[in-house]
Design an enzyme around this catalytic site. Structure first.
Site, mmCIF file in Angstrom:
data_model
loop_
_atom_site.group_PDB
_atom_site.id
_atom_site.type_symbol
_atom_site.label_atom_id
_atom_site.label_comp_id
_atom_site.label_asym_id
_atom_site.label_seq_id
_atom_site.Cartn_x
_atom_site.Cartn_y
_atom_site.Cartn_z
ATOM 1 N N GLU A 1 27.135 6.835 41.879
ATOM 2 C CA GLU A 1 26.926 5.416 41.617
ATOM 3 C C GLU A 1 28.121 4.817 40.883
ATOM 4 O O GLU A 1 28.560 3.704 41.196
ATOM 5 C CB GLU A 1 25.660 5.217 40.782
ATOM 6 C CG GLU A 1 24.370 5.539 41.522
ATOM 7 C CD GLU A 1 23.140 5.349 40.656
ATOM 8 O OE1 GLU A 1 22.037 5.249 41.233
ATOM 9 O OE2 GLU A 1 23.271 5.307 39.423
ATOM 10 N N GLU B 1 50.950 47.488 55.440
ATOM 11 C CA GLU B 1 52.053 48.271 54.892
ATOM 12 C C GLU B 1 52.374 49.445 55.817
ATOM 13 O O GLU B 1 51.474 50.173 56.268
ATOM 14 C CB GLU B 1 51.633 48.767 53.506
ATOM 15 C CG GLU B 1 52.660 49.575 52.768
ATOM 16 C CD GLU B 1 52.164 49.957 51.372
ATOM 17 O OE1 GLU B 1 52.972 50.504 50.592
ATOM 18 O OE2 GLU B 1 50.972 49.727 51.076
ATOM 19 N N TYR C 1 26.976 -4.328 35.744
ATOM 20 C CA TYR C 1 27.844 -4.347 34.577
ATOM 21 C C TYR C 1 27.063 -4.838 33.353
ATOM 22 O O TYR C 1 26.423 -5.874 33.376
ATOM 23 C CB TYR C 1 29.037 -5.267 34.832
ATOM 24 C CG TYR C 1 30.132 -5.158 33.797
ATOM 25 C CD1 TYR C 1 31.056 -4.119 33.862
ATOM 26 C CD2 TYR C 1 30.226 -6.072 32.760
ATOM 27 C CE1 TYR C 1 32.063 -4.003 32.919
ATOM 28 C CE2 TYR C 1 31.232 -5.974 31.817
ATOM 29 C CZ TYR C 1 32.145 -4.934 31.902
ATOM 30 O OH TYR C 1 33.153 -4.822 30.957
ATOM 31 N N CYS D 1 51.383 45.721 48.536
ATOM 32 C CA CYS D 1 50.292 46.517 47.983
ATOM 33 C C CYS D 1 50.255 46.585 46.458
ATOM 34 O O CYS D 1 49.823 45.636 45.810
ATOM 35 C CB CYS D 1 50.319 47.921 48.579
ATOM 36 S SG CYS D 1 48.737 48.797 48.401
ATOM 37 N N TRP E 1 28.003 1.104 41.895
ATOM 38 C CA TRP E 1 26.631 0.732 42.207
ATOM 39 C C TRP E 1 25.812 0.729 40.909
ATOM 40 O O TRP E 1 24.909 1.509 40.694
ATOM 41 C CB TRP E 1 26.034 1.679 43.245
ATOM 42 C CG TRP E 1 24.727 1.237 43.820
ATOM 43 C CD1 TRP E 1 23.507 1.800 43.609
ATOM 44 C CD2 TRP E 1 24.495 0.149 44.711
ATOM 45 N NE1 TRP E 1 22.538 1.128 44.301
ATOM 46 C CE2 TRP E 1 23.113 0.105 44.992
ATOM 47 C CE3 TRP E 1 25.327 -0.815 45.294
ATOM 48 C CZ2 TRP E 1 22.536 -0.847 45.834
ATOM 49 C CZ3 TRP E 1 24.760 -1.759 46.130
ATOM 50 C CH2 TRP E 1 23.382 -1.769 46.392
ATOM 51 N N SER F 1 16.819 8.807 36.638
ATOM 52 C CA SER F 1 16.116 8.691 35.357
ATOM 53 C C SER F 1 15.261 9.923 35.100
ATOM 54 O O SER F 1 15.074 10.340 33.951
ATOM 55 C CB SER F 1 15.261 7.422 35.320
ATOM 56 O OG SER F 1 14.218 7.461 36.272
ATOM 57 N N ASN G 1 20.695 -8.533 39.241
ATOM 58 C CA ASN G 1 21.344 -8.105 37.995
ATOM 59 C C ASN G 1 20.609 -8.566 36.747
ATOM 60 O O ASN G 1 20.655 -7.899 35.704
ATOM 61 C CB ASN G 1 22.788 -8.594 37.970
ATOM 62 C CG ASN G 1 23.680 -7.795 38.921
ATOM 63 O OD1 ASN G 1 23.262 -6.773 39.464
ATOM 64 N ND2 ASN G 1 24.901 -8.255 39.114
ATOM 65 N N LYS H 1 59.351 47.154 48.482
ATOM 66 C CA LYS H 1 58.267 47.230 47.516
ATOM 67 C C LYS H 1 58.840 47.480 46.123
ATOM 68 O O LYS H 1 59.760 48.274 45.939
ATOM 69 C CB LYS H 1 57.322 48.370 47.912
ATOM 70 C CG LYS H 1 56.025 48.449 47.131
ATOM 71 C CD LYS H 1 55.115 49.494 47.757
ATOM 72 C CE LYS H 1 53.756 49.578 47.087
ATOM 73 N NZ LYS H 1 52.867 50.545 47.768
ATOM 74 N N GLY I 1 12.565 7.311 39.770
ATOM 75 C CA GLY I 1 13.615 7.754 40.680
ATOM 76 C C GLY I 1 14.293 9.017 40.185
ATOM 77 O O GLY I 1 14.002 9.522 39.093
ATOM 78 N N LEU I 2 15.254 9.516 40.978
ATOM 79 C CA LEU I 2 15.886 10.797 40.686
ATOM 80 C C LEU I 2 16.703 10.790 39.398
ATOM 81 O O LEU I 2 16.590 11.695 38.565
ATOM 82 C CB LEU I 2 16.799 11.197 41.855
ATOM 83 C CG LEU I 2 16.117 11.770 43.100
ATOM 84 C CD1 LEU I 2 17.122 11.872 44.237
ATOM 85 C CD2 LEU I 2 15.532 13.148 42.789
#
Length: 641
Positions: A469, A46, A477, A168, A474, A361, A440, A115, A358-359
């Site tokens: 996932e 300014e 089904y 400003c 991943w 679960s 599966n 301004k 695993g992570l």
């Protein structure tokens, strides 16, 4: 390609109060520096041409004439440059004095923005010298021998973006002028300021800019006076701040004694996407935006090769530093609250979780434990079921059992080997063919066991699958894809590890902590293929579908930001340089898009689960996509990289 980025700069030049010639040369120098670095728009503080702290010198005709003469010199000396510069200076108009921002480019004055809100309290006395924009009826004025548009409602249109300006105190108003400018199309907002310092004020300022850029879904460039302004009563630190939609992307060094040019890029493509998605923005625009903006066309800025100065976190879902602990606690609390409500609503007497070691679960189990503790229910109501199969290793099986025992839950072990062998006989499948049927069948057998145990115990099956996932499909089904409540459904894989580690290091006994930390270090695997001759995991997920850190990066910028494949590739190649080469990134990017589109049918029938972050792929929430949508356009662009 510039991928939607507009390069901007906030300049904080050295200044001498009332020495317009000195100030003009400093301004010119920083304009030239910025032009050389590809900046398209640069803003200055300014009243930078005269200095903000001139006081009653603003009433001196000599100072005002000097300011205009030096502006003419700046305009002439930069007429060969494409860059747009926004300068602060006092401008006289029909008997009043205005505190203005003057926009120049290629030898022309494009417009003058006065301004609106003049502070006149505490250390500020601006109404002593200046008149507000609302008290001026003129819409044009003569400056530097040119008749130019003038007003607080000017919008400057470039080939790449549209920007607006406030000055400003305008930002501190309950309804800043920038709000109206944004609703009328401004994607980048500039603020020329003379913000002085005080204890705690800087944090408030950053919060204010962050909020305004977020509310306006815009870029916000703030530059304020620095060293050289009078320190008779106050001190100016020289703040150059660049924000985008609530996030800071660049800042200057405070209290520097030298001039600075802070450069970064505003992603206007992302801003446009956010505005299209945010229906509230469009509704506000329809109901609140005045139809009064004056649009000013700028000269074309020749495109330069994009030299991106911004950096991007390789793990956008994972906050850095101290914020990580806070984020982990908040996410965990959301998961716990969601599960508690569902358990109470259904009058469930147990929570059934398949525990693999695993992570995913593990995180689901920890959520159950915390939930039962908060509800003051016995942990024995949590039924952890480990279901060793053909690929289960000693390490994961031991970790699963040890964790369940140390947490004090009910432990059940049901081997799926014999059931699967019988199933293979029933459907006439060769057990030595380790194909998708082989894999599966195991996942579905485990899900059947969990569902039936839940029926036995009047309980709920708690899902363990995570966001990454589900994005890649991943999951089997009607196997691990299915549950009665999925607590991890919007937690990405890169964050799961941090959550488990956070729980391990907070409020956990020594035995549980040791097991949790070993789980964190275990390779990610569905363990559906027999282990190698040494008993180690043979089927490593990231060898098959790609590194989760890449997929989470792709996922964030595809879903959260709506970026096209070429832009995601550009950012990934830059962010992961030295970690993955471009061919590797392209390979996994292609797999990401192919799998994401092809696997939508699994996401179309996901179980309920809490949203914890900015992305969810629940068909009832954030993501609604036909299961048969074509991926051709996205894959074609990846193929052209």
């Amino acid at each position: 390609m510039n991928y939607g980025y507009v390069k901007v700069a906030a300049a904080v030049p050295r200044v001498k109060v009332a020495d317009c010639k000195f100030n003009a040369r400093e301004i010119e120098k920083e304009i030239i520096i910025a032009e050389g670095k590809g900046v398209q728009i640069i803003a200055f503080p300014e009243l930078c041409v005269t200095g903000y702290t001139c006081g009653d010198l603003f009433a001196q005709q000599l100072l005002l004439e000097e300011a205009e003469m030096e502006l003419i010199q700046i305009v002439n000396n930069t007429r060969q440059l494409d860059i747009i510069a926004i300068l602060g200076m006092p401008v006289a108009l029909n008997g009043v004095l205005l505190n203005t921002a003057v926009v120049i480019q290629k030898g022309k004055v494009l417009g003058v923005v006065p301004k609106t809100y003049l502070p006149n309290y505490k250390e500020f006395y601006e109404k002593r010298w200046f008149t507000s924009a609302v008290d001026v009826s003129e819409t044009s004025m003569r400056l530097c021998g040119q008749v130019v548009p003038m007003g607080a409602n000017l919008l400057f249109e470039m080939a790449d973006t549209t920007f607006g300006i406030e000055i400003c105190e305008d930002l501190w108003a309950p309804i800043p002028p920038s709000s109206s400018l944004a609703l009328q199309g401004a994607e980048i907002l500039f603020n020329l300021s003379a913000d002085n310092e005080g204890i705690g004020k800087h944090n408030y300022l950053c919060s204010l800019i962050s909020q305004q850029s977020a509310r306006c879904i815009a870029g916000y460039v703030f530059c304020s006076c620095g060293f050289g302004e009078s320190t008779t009563d106050v001190v100016f630190a020289g703040n150059g701040l660049i924000f985008e939609n609530g996030s800071m992307v660049a800042r200057s060094e405070r209290f520097s004694f030298e001039g600075q040019v802070v450069i970064s890029e505003i992603d206007v493509e992302h801003i446009r996407t956010e505005r299209r998605v945010n229906t509230t923005f469009a509704a506000c625009r329809a109901h609140c935006a005045p139809e009064s903006a004056v649009r000013v066309s700028t000269e074309y800025v020749n495109s330069k090769e994009l030299n991106l100065t911004r950096t991007f976190e390789p793990h956008p879902f994972v906050p850095q530093g101290a914020a990580l602990n806070e984020r982990c606690e908040e996410i965990f609390s959301i998961q716990v609250s969601g599960l508690a409500q569902r358990l109470m609503h259904t009058h469930a007497q147990s929570a059934v979780v398949g525990i693999s070691g695993g992570l995913d679960s593990t995180l689901a189990l920890l959520v159950c434990v915390k939930t039962f503790d908060k509800l003051e229910w016995s942990r024995k109501g949590i039924i952890g079921v480990t279901m060793p199969g053909f690929g289960t290793t000693d390490r994961t099986h031991t970790n699963a059992v040890d964790l369940m025992n140390s947490l004090g839950i009910t432990v059940r072990e049901v081997s799926i080997k014999e059931a699967c062998i019988q199933h293979f006989k029933d459907i006439d499948h060769d057990i030595d063919i380790h194909d998708v049927v082989y894999e599966n069948a195991q996942a579905r057998e485990r899900t059947q066991i969990l569902m039936d145990i839940a029926n036995q115990t009047n309980g709920m099956v708690i899902g363990t699958g995570d966001l990454s996932e589900l994005a890649l499909g991943w999951a089997t089904y009607n196997g691990d894809h299915m549950s009665m409540y999925g607590v991890n459904g919007s937690v990405p894989k890169t964050l799961v590890k941090h959550l488990v580690k956070w729980v391990a290091e907070n409020d956990m006994d020594e035995a549980s902590r040791a097991t949790l930390l070993d789980i964190v270090d275990t390779p990610i695997s569905p363990e559906l293929i027999p282990a190698d001759e040494n008993g180690n995991i043979k089927q490593i997920t990231e060898d098959l579908v790609g590194p989760y850190e890449l997929h989470d990066f792709f996922l964030y910028y595809f879903l959260r930001c709506g970026f096209r494949p070429s832009k995601i590739f550009f950012l990934a190649a830059r962010t992961f340089k030295g970690v993955y080469d471009e061919e590797t990134i392209k390979k996994w990017l292609q797999i990401f898009f192919r799998r994401f589109f092809n696997q939508q049918f699994k996401r179309s029938c996901l179980p309920d689960g809490p949203k914890v972050g900015s992305i969810s792929i629940s068909p009832r929430g954030d993501w609604r996509m036909p299961s048969d949508a074509s991926s051709e356009a996205w894959l074609r662009e990846v193929g052209s990289l």
